[in-house]
Design a protein around this motif. Structure first.
Motif, PDB file in Angstrom:
ATOM      1  N   TYR A 132       0.868  -1.188   0.000  1.00  0.00           N
ATOM      2  CA  TYR A 132       0.000   0.000   0.000  1.00  0.00           C
ATOM      3  C   TYR A 132       0.897   1.229   0.000  1.00  0.00           C
ATOM      4  CZ  TYR A 132      -3.185   3.564   1.930  1.00  0.00           C
ATOM      5  OH  TYR A 132      -3.909   4.714   2.139  1.00  0.00           O
ATOM      6  N   PRO A 169       1.683   7.652   3.027  1.00  0.00           N
ATOM      7  CA  PRO A 169       2.641   8.536   3.712  1.00  0.00           C
ATOM      8  C   PRO A 169       3.011   8.020   5.101  1.00  0.00           C
ATOM      9  CG  PRO A 169       0.466   9.568   3.609  1.00  0.00           C
ATOM     10  CD  PRO A 169       0.380   8.300   2.818  1.00  0.00           C
ATOM     11  N   CYS A 194      -3.213   1.860  -4.581  1.00  0.00           N
ATOM     12  CA  CYS A 194      -3.158   3.332  -4.523  1.00  0.00           C
ATOM     13  C   CYS A 194      -4.372   3.834  -3.755  1.00  0.00           C
ATOM     14  CB  CYS A 194      -3.229   3.929  -5.926  1.00  0.00           C
ATOM     15  SG  CYS A 194      -2.004   3.283  -7.063  1.00  0.00           S
ATOM     16  N   GLY A 195      -4.126   4.611  -2.722  1.00  0.00           N
ATOM     17  CA  GLY A 195      -5.235   5.216  -1.985  1.00  0.00           C
ATOM     18  C   GLY A 195      -5.646   6.537  -2.610  1.00  0.00           C
ATOM     19  N   GLU A 218      -9.211  10.522   1.891  1.00  0.00           N
ATOM     20  CA  GLU A 218      -8.530  10.520   3.201  1.00  0.00           C
ATOM     21  C   GLU A 218      -7.747   9.234   3.448  1.00  0.00           C
ATOM     22  OE1 GLU A 218      -7.866  12.888   5.365  1.00  0.00           O
ATOM     23  OE2 GLU A 218      -8.761  14.097   3.791  1.00  0.00           O
ATOM     24  N   GLY A 219      -7.911   8.272   2.528  1.00  0.00           N
ATOM     25  CA  GLY A 219      -7.214   7.000   2.699  1.00  0.00           C
ATOM     26  C   GLY A 219      -8.171   5.828   2.583  1.00  0.00           C
ATOM     27  N   SER A 272       6.193   4.628   1.610  1.00  0.00           N
ATOM     28  CA  SER A 272       6.023   6.060   1.362  1.00  0.00           C
ATOM     29  C   SER A 272       7.116   6.499   0.403  1.00  0.00           C
ATOM     30  CB  SER A 272       6.169   6.801   2.690  1.00  0.00           C
ATOM     31  OG  SER A 272       6.390   8.172   2.456  1.00  0.00           O
ATOM     32  N   THR A 278      -2.144  13.798  -3.341  1.00  0.00           N
ATOM     33  CA  THR A 278      -3.599  13.578  -3.382  1.00  0.00           C
ATOM     34  C   THR A 278      -3.957  12.108  -3.563  1.00  0.00           C
ATOM     35  OG1 THR A 278      -3.524  14.084  -5.720  1.00  0.00           O
ATOM     36  CG2 THR A 278      -4.223  15.851  -4.266  1.00  0.00           C
TER      37      THR A 278
HETATM   38  N1  SAM Z   1      -5.096  10.989   5.305  1.00  0.00           N
HETATM   39  C1  SAM Z   1      -3.872  10.342   4.930  1.00  0.00           C
HETATM   40  C2  SAM Z   1      -2.818  10.593   6.000  1.00  0.00           C
HETATM   41  O1  SAM Z   1      -2.851  11.640   6.629  1.00  0.00           O
HETATM   42  O2  SAM Z   1      -1.924   9.746   6.193  1.00  0.00           O
HETATM   43  C3  SAM Z   1      -3.371  10.856   3.588  1.00  0.00           C
HETATM   44  C4  SAM Z   1      -4.236  10.452   2.450  1.00  0.00           C
HETATM   45  S1  SAM Z   1      -3.602  11.019   0.902  1.00  0.00           S
HETATM   46  C5  SAM Z   1      -4.464  12.498   0.650  1.00  0.00           C
HETATM   47  C6  SAM Z   1      -4.367   9.954  -0.268  1.00  0.00           C
HETATM   48  C7  SAM Z   1      -3.505   8.775  -0.734  1.00  0.00           C
HETATM   49  O3  SAM Z   1      -2.350   9.262  -1.387  1.00  0.00           O
HETATM   50  C8  SAM Z   1      -3.011   7.837   0.330  1.00  0.00           C
HETATM   51  O4  SAM Z   1      -3.991   6.894   0.670  1.00  0.00           O
HETATM   52  C9  SAM Z   1      -1.789   7.219  -0.323  1.00  0.00           C
HETATM   53  O5  SAM Z   1      -2.144   6.102  -1.133  1.00  0.00           O
HETATM   54  C10 SAM Z   1      -1.283   8.329  -1.244  1.00  0.00           C
HETATM   55  N2  SAM Z   1      -0.114   9.065  -0.721  1.00  0.00           N
HETATM   56  C11 SAM Z   1      -0.087  10.351  -0.324  1.00  0.00           C
HETATM   57  N3  SAM Z   1       1.133  10.729   0.058  1.00  0.00           N
HETATM   58  C12 SAM Z   1       1.938   9.661  -0.121  1.00  0.00           C
HETATM   59  C13 SAM Z   1       3.325   9.424   0.102  1.00  0.00           C
HETATM   60  N4  SAM Z   1       4.135  10.362   0.595  1.00  0.00           N
HETATM   61  N5  SAM Z   1       3.818   8.216  -0.202  1.00  0.00           N
HETATM   62  C14 SAM Z   1       3.019   7.248  -0.679  1.00  0.00           C
HETATM   63  N6  SAM Z   1       1.694   7.407  -0.899  1.00  0.00           N
HETATM   64  C15 SAM Z   1       1.154   8.593  -0.627  1.00  0.00           C
END
Ligand code: SAM
Length: 232
Positions: A86, A89, A112-113, A116-117, A132, A139
């Protein structure tokens, strides 16, 4: 190596995966990329895949069922469970070392999320590791998934002309790469370092190592200290 990417934006992923070295690696049969639209696995008549978070709060959360069905579809195709990642972040930050390890696998499923996840329950059931791409929030997981697929693909056998292509690069041996130059020999009165024109392989290798150490010490003292400690 086969990658299955579960996403709400398969076209975004395919656009990158079909280009350049990744596209050529796929066309030459070194890797397979399959992008699955998570919406195709929704039972909702509007193909909805998200809902409001329990406990309140901003945004929407991706639901378990479509993601689980997508993952099961891939498991059934492969007749085994792929290594399931997955992009998050909250995951461990990707390193070259981890990419090298992952390049040894046969099958990788990347989730891929978005929004909010993802509902934690499906993550607990299917995910082997969270990765990450850095300490910032994007986004969606598509760009991180493409970063991961790219860095692994270029390490797979046959994709680059020779292993030297990546063994010589930044991060492979714990150092940053030396500076590179190409023709012309003089540009805007700046000459290429003369040692590179000498044809003396040992001197060139020594110069490159010194430059590599210098740039690493300047820009990444953490890496430099780790490297030199390992040589003591
Ligand atoms: N609410 C989550 C949090 O605070 O941890 C962030 C959700 S983000 C807006 C939406 C998606 O983007 C996540 O579910 C993830 O799959 C992806 N994503 C965002 N930043 C990332 C990162 N630095 N590395 C990997 N995936 C990321």
């Amino acid at each position: 190596m086969r990658f299955d990417i579960a996403t709400l934006f398969p076209e975004m992923c395919n656009a990158v995966l079909n280009e350049s070295i990744l596209g050529r690696a796929k066309n030459r049969g070194f890797v397979e990329f399959y992008c699955h639209n998570i919406r195709d696995f929704s039972d909702d008549k509007h193909k909805r895949v998200d809902d409001i978070p329990y406990g309140g709060g901003m945004g929407m959360v991706m639901q378990c069922k479509p993601i689980y069905s997508c993952w099961q579809y891939v498991c059934n195709q492969l007749k085994e469970k792929p290594h399931t990642i997955y992009m998050s972040p909250k995951g461990k930050v990707l390193t070259q070392q981890r990419a090298v390890e992952l390049s040894q696998l046969d099958n990788i499923f990347i989730l891929c999320g978005h929004y909010e996840g993802i509902d934690q329950r499906v993550l607990d059931v299917i995910i082997d590791e969270e990765i990450s791409i850095g300490d910032y929030v994007l986004t969606g997981g598509e760009l991180p998934a493409l970063v991961l697929a790219d860095t692994i693909t270029r390490l797979c056998d046959g994709v680059l002309a020779s292993d030297e292509c990546f063994k010589d690069e930044s991060h492979f041996n714990g150092l940053l790469e030396y500076p590179q130059y190409t023709r012309p020999e003089v540009w805007q009165d700046i000459s290429v370092p003369s040692v590179l024109l000498s044809g003396h392989h040992k001197n060139i290798a020594d110069w490159r190592m010194q430059e590599s150490l210098k740039v690493t010490k300047e820009r990444r003292p953490d890496m430099y200290n780790m490297y030199t400690k390992g040589k003591e």
